[in-house]
Design an enzyme around this catalytic site. Structure first.
Site, PDB file in Angstrom:
ATOM      1  CB  CYS A   1      40.116  40.806  48.047  1.00 39.41           C
ATOM      2  SG  CYS A   1      39.631  42.517  48.307  1.00 39.41           S
TER       3      CYS A   1
ATOM      4  CG  HIS B   1      35.969  38.804  49.441  1.00 39.87           C
ATOM      5  ND1 HIS B   1      37.047  38.510  50.246  1.00 39.87           N
ATOM      6  CD2 HIS B   1      36.026  40.128  49.210  1.00 39.87           C
ATOM      7  CE1 HIS B   1      37.726  39.621  50.500  1.00 39.87           C
ATOM      8  NE2 HIS B   1      37.133  40.627  49.881  1.00 39.87           N
TER       9      HIS B   1
ATOM     10  CD  GLU C   1      36.652  34.859  50.871  1.00 36.99           C
ATOM     11  OE1 GLU C   1      36.672  34.686  49.633  1.00 36.99           O
ATOM     12  OE2 GLU C   1      37.160  35.840  51.428  1.00 36.99           O
TER      13      GLU C   1
END
Lengths: 216, 199
Positions: free
Chosen positions: B80, B176, B178
Site C-alpha cells: 500500500c 494488504h 496481511e
C-alpha cells in the site's frame, strides 16, 4: 470468536463497546490486542474513543480502523486531525439515526442522547472532514430483525461518495441482499444472526453469490 | 536458515499483522525505526500504514542509498503506502518518493473513494501460485501509475487499476496481503520463498 468468524469467511470484524461513552469507559485495548494477534482480516474498533490519542492507542493495539461517534459530533475537528495523521481509510464515522418526521436525527452516547443534527447532512459533513467510511445504524430498525432501513440507507449512500456500511435490522439473509441491491451501500453489518449461530458467514455468502452479488 | 526481513517502522500505525503474518511464513522479522538499518537488510518490507509525507519523512535522507540497494537485487516488498513511496511522487503529498518505480501516484478516479474492502486481483505472477480465490483487502484513495512496464497485476474498480508491481526483485502491492486471510497468507509465503531464492 473473531478468529472463528475469519475461518468462516467473515470479511471484516467490528468491535463496538456500545455503552463506553455513557459509562465513561475507554476502549478495551487488551481485548483488541489479543484479537489482533491472531486475526488476518481488517479489525474495526469503536466505543469510548475520546481523542486523537485514544485513536492512536487503538491503532497501535492492532486496530486497522477506528470508529468514532459521540466524539465526532462533539469535536468534529478531531476527524480531520486523525485523517491527516493516520489516513482517511482508518477513520470510520459511526452514525446512529432515528426517524423524526420526514428526516432522521443523529443520536450520540450509544443512541441515548438526541442531537439537532440531520443524519444525511452530518454524513456529508463527516466526509468533508476526512472520514473514510460511514457505519450507519438505523435505531428504528435495530433489534427488530425486520430488515435494514432502506430509505435511510439509500438517502445517506446517495449523498456521500465514501463507502456506507448499513447496520441494524438484519433478521435473515434476504435483508442483506435487499440492502445491497436496493441502495448504494457497499457493505452490510449483521451481528445477532451470526452470534447465535443461526447462520454461518459461508451460508450468507453463497446465498448472495447465487443471486449475483459480488462477494469474496 | 530463516529469511531475515528488515521492516521499516515509520512511526505511524501498527505493524502487528504484517509482522505476525511473515513470521508465520517462517521469516525472522526485525522492526527498525532508524531507517539506516534498511541498508544492511537481507530482505526489506515497507509496510502499509500512514500518509505519504509522514511515511517518507524518515526515509528521505536514505533515498539514494535505498534505491541503490534495490537496484542491487535486495528482495523487497512494499505494501500500500509502502508500495506508493517506491514511485517518484504522489498527488497525496509534497515530499518526493524513493523514485525506484518510474511514474507517479495518482488520485483514484471512481464513484466511491476510498476503495475499501475486498476485490479480486488478476495476475499470473509467481506470487499468485496456489491462490484459488484471488480476493484481497483494499483501503486506499490513491494508486500507482507507472511510466514503465512494471505492472504484473490489476483490479477492476470503476475501470482497471494496476495493483501489483514488480521491477527487479522489488514487489509492490496496492492491496494488504496481511489483511487478506488465507489468500494473503499464501501470497506472503510465496514472497518469502521468492526472497530466499535470491540470497
Amino acid at each position: 470468536m473473531a478468529a472463528e468468524y475469519e475461518k468462516q469467511g467473515a470479511d471484516e470484524i467490528v468491535f463496538l463497546d456500545i455503552s463506553a461513552s455513557v459509562e465513561g469507559r475507554k476502549t478495551m485495548l487488551q481485548v483488541v490486542e489479543r484479537t489482533a494477534e491472531s486475526l488476518f482480516v481488517p479489525l474495526t474498533v469503536g466505543g469510548g474513543i475520546r481523542s486523537k490519542e485514544d485513536m492512536r492507542a487503538a491503532l497501535n493495539a492492532g486496530a486497522d480502523k477506528v470508529s468514532v461517534n459521540t466524539m465526532a459530533v462533539q469535536h468534529p475537528s478531531v476527524i480531520s486531525e486523525c485523517a491527516k495523521d493516520f489516513g482517511s481509510q482508518c477513520v470510520v464515522c459511526a452514525i446512529d439515526a432515528k426517524r423524526t418526521g420526514e428526516s432522521w436525527k443523529v443520536y450520540t452516547h450509544g443512541g441515548r442522547r438526541p442531537t439537532d443534527l440531520d443524519a444525511v447532512k452530518w454524513a456529508v459533513r463527516a466526509q468533508e472532514l476526512g472520514a473514510g467510511e460511514i457505519l450507519l445504524t438505523s435505531m428504528d430498525a435495530d433489534g427488530m430483525k425486520d430488515g435494514y432501513d432502506i430509505e435511510l440507507t439509500a438517502a445517506v449512500a446517495e449523498a456521500v461518495t465514501i463507502p456506507v456500511i448499513a447496520s441494524g435490522g438484519c433478521g435473515k439473509l434476504e435483508h442483506i441482499y435487499e440492502v445491497l441491491t436496493r441502495t448504494k451501500a457497499e457493505a452490510a453489518l449483521a451481528a445477532s444472526i451470526f452470534h447465535y449461530s443461526e447462520l454461518s458467514v459461508e451460508q450468507c455468502k453463497s446465498y448472495l453469490r447465487e443471486r449475483g452479488v459480488k462477494v469474496r | 536458515m530463516a529469511l531475515n526481513i528488515t521492516m521499516a517502522d515509520y512511526g505511524v500505525g501498527n505493524l502487528h499483522s504484517i509482522r505476525k503474518a511473515l513470521e508465520n511464513c517462517g521469516a525472522k522479522v526485525h522492526v527498525i525505526t532508524d531507517m539506516k538499518g534498511l541498508l544492511d537488510a537481507e530482505c526489506i518490507v515497507l509496510p502499509g500504514v500512514g500518509a505519504f509525507d509522514k511515511t517518507m519523512e524518515r526515509l528521505q535522507p536514505f533515498r539514494a542509498d535505498i534505491v541503490r540497494k534495490l537496484n542491487g537485487g535486495t528482495p523487497c516488498l512494499g505494501v500500500c503506502i509502502g508500495m506508493q513511496i517506491l514511485f517518484d511522487k504522489s498527488e497525496e503529498g509534497e515530499q518526493p518518493g524513493l523514485g525506484y518505480y518510474g511514474g507517479n501516484v495518482v488520485k483514484l478516479k471512481a464513484d466511491r473513494v476510498p476503495h475499501m474492502g475486498w476485490n479480486s486481483v488478476q495476475s499470473s505472477d509467481r506470487l499468485f501460485r496456489g491462490i484459488s480465490s484471488p480476493y484481497f483487502y483494499f483501503a486506499h484513495s490513491f494508486h500507482g501509475s507507472p511510466r514503465e512496464d512494471v505492472t504484473v497485476g490489476t483490479t477492476e474498480y470503476f475501470g482497471r487499476i494496476p495493483t501489483l508491481f514488480r521491477k527487479g526483485n522489488t514487489y509492490g502491492t496496492q492491496f494488504h496481503p496481511e489483511k487478506s486471510s488465507a489468500s494473503g497468507n499464501i501470497f506472503l509465503s510465496n514472497f518469502v520463498d521468492f526472497a530466499e531464492e535470491q540470497l
